[in-house]
Design a protein around this motif. Sequence first.
Motif, PDB file in Angstrom:
ATOM      1  N   GLU A 256      33.822 -27.108   8.301  1.00  0.00           N
ATOM      2  CA  GLU A 256      33.684 -28.533   8.639  1.00  0.00           C
ATOM      3  C   GLU A 256      32.274 -28.876   9.080  1.00  0.00           C
ATOM      4  OE1 GLU A 256      36.592 -30.159  11.395  1.00  0.00           O
ATOM      5  OE2 GLU A 256      38.109 -29.310  10.037  1.00  0.00           O
ATOM      6  N   ALA A 257      31.687 -27.979   9.879  1.00  0.00           N
ATOM      7  CA  ALA A 257      30.338 -28.266  10.397  1.00  0.00           C
ATOM      8  C   ALA A 257      29.257 -27.902   9.383  1.00  0.00           C
ATOM      9  CB  ALA A 257      30.115 -27.500  11.689  1.00  0.00           C
ATOM     10  N   HIS A 258      29.633 -27.345   8.241  1.00  0.00           N
ATOM     11  CA  HIS A 258      28.643 -26.833   7.279  1.00  0.00           C
ATOM     12  C   HIS A 258      27.644 -25.943   8.004  1.00  0.00           C
ATOM     13  CE1 HIS A 258      30.066 -29.050   3.866  1.00  0.00           C
ATOM     14  NE2 HIS A 258      29.963 -30.191   4.472  1.00  0.00           N
ATOM     15  N   GLY A 259      28.126 -24.905   8.630  1.00  0.00           N
ATOM     16  CA  GLY A 259      27.221 -24.027   9.366  1.00  0.00           C
ATOM     17  C   GLY A 259      27.954 -22.829   9.945  1.00  0.00           C
ATOM     18  N   VAL A 260      27.388 -22.295  11.023  1.00  0.00           N
ATOM     19  CA  VAL A 260      27.944 -21.100  11.664  1.00  0.00           C
ATOM     20  C   VAL A 260      28.648 -21.517  12.954  1.00  0.00           C
ATOM     21  CG1 VAL A 260      27.394 -18.854  12.659  1.00  0.00           C
ATOM     22  CG2 VAL A 260      26.019 -19.733  10.759  1.00  0.00           C
TER      23      VAL A 260
END
Length: 395
Positions: A152-156
Amino acid sequence: MSLLSSVERAPRDPILGLTEAFKADDRPGKVNLGVGVYMDADGTVPLLECVKTAQDRLAANPAPYGYLPIDGLAAYDDAVVDLVFGDTVPRDHVAVVQGLGGTGSLKVAGDLLRRLQPEAKVLISDPSWENHQALFSRAGFEVERYPYYDAEAHGVDVDAMVTALGEAPAGTVVVLHACCHNPTGYDLTPDEWARVEQVVRERGLVPLLDMAYQGFATDLASDGAAVRRFAASGPVFVTTSFSKTFSLYGERVGALSVVCADADEAARVLSQLKIVVRTTYSNPPTNGATLVATVLGDAELRSQWEGELAGMRDRIKEMRVALRSGLEQARPGIVAEHITTQNGMFSYSGLGKEQMVRLREEFALYGLDSGRLAIPALNPGNLDRVVDALAKVWP
Ligand SMILES: Cc1ncc(COP(=O)(O)O)c(C=O)c1O
């Protein structure tokens, strides 16, 4: 029943299976977005100029192919330690062996760690390069995953990652991607690395940093910063691969470095590493390591290499920017910013299996079902077609 008649057929390697399906496809304009190999704008694997010069020099002074020492070519091992650690640790505190690419180096690490810590578990990121799971399981370890990718956050999800590491028992081996995380493309920031390092040290975990893409994200120094951070604070296992960074895939050039407390410890660790090597492949091959040592040991060739490495990195970044802007223009509302914040060869596009199957069946574009796309497969000749197809299946 004979010995072999009951042997079960092992599952096919998913990436090789994809490549086979790609080869069998006779539709024009097909693109293989699955394979993790850097290609130039004309779709070919480059022969770096610095490597070519090194080849020419070696050809001008042909040398016999005797056996190398068990731990590899000395000049190569020294060059690896210098490249990876700089002056962070004294040379004689590092036990290093030349390995068969990154994979072979991970295998040696796994075998040694299993002897040292038979009860320990190995933690890999969720998701990770598929071979991490297989390699460490084959070495006899129970392999589990720590949270990493946050769709969802496009990340870690670094909070979840740090929490999970904080609950791991002392001695757990933690496999970390030094830069250019495969498959997601999402890396930790320096502050996040500091948090991870702190919990690893506090808990007495064993860090293993897999560095297959040094120089593909920002530059050699920045991409090597996490490794040096760990090297400065205690023991660490580091695997290096020159497959991508020197475009020497088939030469199988890599290394395993183990940072130890002092020279005596390093000598003891090296003696154990040599036993693993001796009983696995005896000693490593000469050619690739000689080429890399020649380039790294010559100021002019080394600077040429850094330029060529930057060229590969920049081309990937250009393709990321072009893909993102192409998608955003093709269909307003498409969110593709993450394609340009990710590092390295791959993009976790966010597409699911259904969309990846559509890309294959309707558009002859072959990416992994996980949504992973290999960005170096893109070039000015196929970009529009890929953008067009992706825009059609993008949610
Ligand atoms: C994270 C990671 N580690 C290791 C490797 C293995 O590299 P090599 O081809 O040198 O064995 C790869 C290759 O794709 C990789 O992505």
